[in-house]
Design a protein around this motif. Structure first.
Motif, mmCIF file in Angstrom:
data_model
loop_
_atom_site.group_PDB
_atom_site.id
_atom_site.type_symbol
_atom_site.label_atom_id
_atom_site.label_comp_id
_atom_site.label_asym_id
_atom_site.label_seq_id
_atom_site.Cartn_x
_atom_site.Cartn_y
_atom_site.Cartn_z
ATOM 1 N N ARG A 44 -16.750 1.683 -13.077
ATOM 2 C CA ARG A 44 -15.644 2.634 -12.927
ATOM 3 C C ARG A 44 -15.476 3.056 -11.481
ATOM 4 O O ARG A 44 -14.359 3.287 -11.013
ATOM 5 N N LYS A 48 -11.005 -1.266 -10.258
ATOM 6 C CA LYS A 48 -9.834 -0.700 -10.926
ATOM 7 C C LYS A 48 -9.019 -1.839 -11.528
ATOM 8 O O LYS A 48 -9.135 -2.992 -11.141
ATOM 9 N N ASP A 53 -10.740 -2.341 -17.313
ATOM 10 C CA ASP A 53 -10.636 -1.572 -18.560
ATOM 11 C C ASP A 53 -11.080 -2.414 -19.751
ATOM 12 O O ASP A 53 -11.782 -1.920 -20.651
ATOM 13 N N LEU A 56 -14.844 -2.768 -19.619
ATOM 14 C CA LEU A 56 -15.494 -1.531 -20.054
ATOM 15 C C LEU A 56 -15.436 -1.383 -21.569
ATOM 16 O O LEU A 56 -16.366 -0.848 -22.183
ATOM 17 N N ARG A 356 -16.314 8.627 -19.582
ATOM 18 C CA ARG A 356 -15.930 9.001 -18.217
ATOM 19 C C ARG A 356 -17.125 9.157 -17.279
ATOM 20 O O ARG A 356 -16.948 9.461 -16.090
ATOM 21 N N GLU A 359 -17.056 8.515 -13.439
ATOM 22 C CA GLU A 359 -15.692 8.631 -12.932
ATOM 23 C C GLU A 359 -15.613 9.834 -11.983
ATOM 24 O O GLU A 359 -15.869 10.964 -12.375
#
Length: 611
Positions: A44, A48, A53, A56, A356, A359
């Protein structure tokens, strides 16, 4: 189970198998931790885009697989160890009986009967003959010495006849042999009972042969635990009993007094109990509550999927009246469906916080409490960072309208408070805890009643005590207790009645804390902090409206001068709701109120901007 089987049994083999499952469980735990706390956060932070995503998402699925393997292998380990302990106890009893038989020169036969030699004083010139006795494992009756009664069952009659025959027999070896035979029978029965209880439990502990851990798998794990607890109870397995209603110190003393194996067994069988126990280490409660979360998510998702589709609500034609089919469906399923959907949304929000981690530097999350049915609105206690090792800890209580389904907003506020406090902490670890373990009023009318706070205040106090115990004492961390809106009333209820284990009390948009003066809150007036937004209509209504309209009076408003605490500056209006805007970070810049709250959290009092 037969005598030869128990005689040849090696409980150590079961314990070796249990060790293997323990190793598998630990391996899965380690792999899950690396995925959640190292690999995913680095991904994370460094990458990007859509491909990240998707990657993950796969990491999360793999983590779920490891979590499931950890839980199930841990449960198998516990069942095997408890079974081995029961069999070892039975084997010990059997060995004692075998030693007694050898010492007397008796022979134990393959059916568990005991043969004894001739012996005793001569009768009519002859030594009483030897023989063979077989015993049942039935416990002695309190009426052993009473005459035989036809009202007894057949086994009772047989036992009574056997005892009377033994008492009448002139060979003393018969009585000794019968006692040994009874010990053998009791040992075999204990082993048989344990085997019969645990065999079906162990058989059901089998995973699907696919690579996807489904909601059904986790729901089944919940059933596995229930079956395991029942088996342990039925055979009287040696599982430690937790203190009932214990204080945080009592809970911690009990937990620390258990062996590693006993702790592992208790977590495997009673994760919900461990997850709710104040005073235990944060990582222990987190692990237990994550199991409860996964199980409940599986249970709720399956139940929701089982509800029939909602029929069309309106009748055909212009009447607009509900159709009979819809009314019947709504009566049976409507409330439950809404409840399930709300709870699942809350569980997704909690999982979202887990996801998260890393993050913008967000630390690992610790789930210190979870119950989708708790206190009516659900229960969630989630910490950013480990409070046990934090040098600055903020425990925040949300207010009116809080429920599990809408918990995401409160989790985000806790994230923001952690992020801004950490920037000011000079490298010292910070933990912000979102504490929601009380039945919050659903709206303004309910919020005019103080009963919600009177119920929630003692629960908050217990949690604060538990946090202090787990941290190692009052000097281990600088602790701030925070409350928003009606949550501040809950904080006041806790502070006015107890020796509050906190250094500072901080409230946002408070309608009152059920005291007249800041000095009544146990931490000293100079350590009481309040912030409000008088120029915004919603915050003004919450703080002053109830008292002005005679709907409720919780004491002096904390932002009033006569209260005697520190009133922090709210800052400039940014186009957001005043009552919910204390944590605003729009434009990438924290609001003045958020900066001031963060300064209180880290004890930077001199830089707090006051009105």
């Amino acid at each position: 189970m037969k005598y030869p089987t128990l005689s040849a049994l090696k409980p150590g083999d079961l314990e070796k198998a249990a060790d293997g499952y323990a190793a598998a469980s630990n391996m899965a735990d380690h792999a899950k931790g690396r995925l959640n706390d190292e690999i995913a956060p680095k991904m994370r932070g460094a990458l990007k885009g859509k491909s990240v995503d998707e990657a993950l998402t796969q990491v999360r699925k793999l983590s779920a697989n490891f979590h499931y393997a950890q839980t199930e292998c841990g449960l198998i380990r516990t069942n095997l160890n408890l079974l081995a302990a029961e069999l070892r106890a039975a084997k010990k009893k059997l060995k004692s009986a075998e030693a007694d038989a050898a010492a007397e020169g008796f022979t134990i036969n393959s059916d568990g009967s005991v043969s004894y030699p001739a012996g005793g004083d001569k009768v009519d010139g002859k030594t009483p003959e030897g023989g063979t006795v077989t015993a049942s494992a039935r416990p002695d009756s309190p009426t052993d010495d009473m005459p035989i009664s036809p009202s007894k069952d057949a086994n009772d009659l047989a036992d009574s006849l056997e005892r009377q025959a033994t008492q009448a027999n002139p060979n003393p070896n018969r009585a000794k042999a019968l006692a040994i035979a009874k010990s053998i029978a009791a040992a075999v029965k204990e082993a048989t009972d344990a085997d019969q209880q645990y065999a079906p439990v162990l058989r059901r502990l089998r995973a699907d042969d696919d690579l996807v851990v489904s909601h059904a798998d986790w729901a089944d794990t919940q059933k596995d635990m229930s079956a395991s607890r029942k088996a342990a109870k039925e055979i009287g397995a040696d599982v430690p009993t937790a203190p009932k209603g214990g204080t945080a110190k009592e809970n911690a003393k009990w937990w620390n007094g258990l062996s590693d194996e006993e702790q592992a067994n208790y977590i495997a069988l009673h994760p919900a109990g461990i997850g709710a126990m104040d005073g235990l280490p944060a990582d222990v409660r987190d692990e237990a509550n994550r199991v409860v979360l996964a199980e409940k998510r599986g249970q709720y998702e399956l139940e929701l999927a089982s509800i029939p589709p909602e029929p069309r609500k309106e009748r055909p034609g212009p009447s607009g009246m509900p159709s009979p089919e819809w009314e019947k469906w709504d009566e049976k399923y409507g409330d439950r469906k809404a409840r399930l959907e709300s709870a699942i949304n809350g569980m997704k929000a909690i999982q979202g916080r887990f996801d998260r981690t890393g993050e913008n530097g967000l630390p690992e999350a610790y789930l210190l409490g979870f119950d989708p049915e708790g206190k009516g609105d659900g229960k969630v206690i989630l910490a950013n960072g480990n409070p046990d090792t934090a040098k600055h800890t903020a425990i925040h209580t949300p207010g009116t309208g809080t429920n599990l389904g809408g918990i995401n907003g409160d989790l985000n506020r806790s994230d923001k408070l952690w992020r801004n406090s950490s920037k000011l902490a000079a490298g010292e670890p910070v933990s912000t805890v979102m504490w929601f373990d009380y039945n919050a009023p659903d709206g303004i009318p309910q919020a005019t009643e103080s009963g919600w706070a009177k119920d929630g205040g003692p629960t908050l106090q217990h949690f604060l005590e538990g946090t202090e115990v787990a941290q190692g004492g009052p000097e281990a961390s600088h602790t701030t207790v925070s409350g928003h809106s009606y949550g501040s009333t809950v904080v006041g209820e806790a502070a006015k009645h107890h020796d509050l284990p906190a250094d500072d009390v901080m409230v946002e948009g408070s309608p009152g804390m059920q005291v007249k003066h800041a000095r009544d809150l146990d931490v000293g007036a100079d350590h009481v902090w309040a912030v409000g937004a008088d120029w915004t209509w919603d915050d003004a209504i919450v703080r002053h409206g109830g008292a002005l309209m005679g709907l409720g009076d919780y004491g002096t408003i904390p932002t009033d001068d006569e209260f005697g605490g520190n009133v922090m500056d709210y800052g400039d209006y940014r186009g957001f709701s005043g009552h919910s805007g204390f944590w605003d970070e729009s434009g990438g810049k924290p609001a003045t109120s958020l900066r001031n709250m963060s300064r209180v959290v880290v004890g930077d009092y001199k830089n707090v901007e006051l009105k």
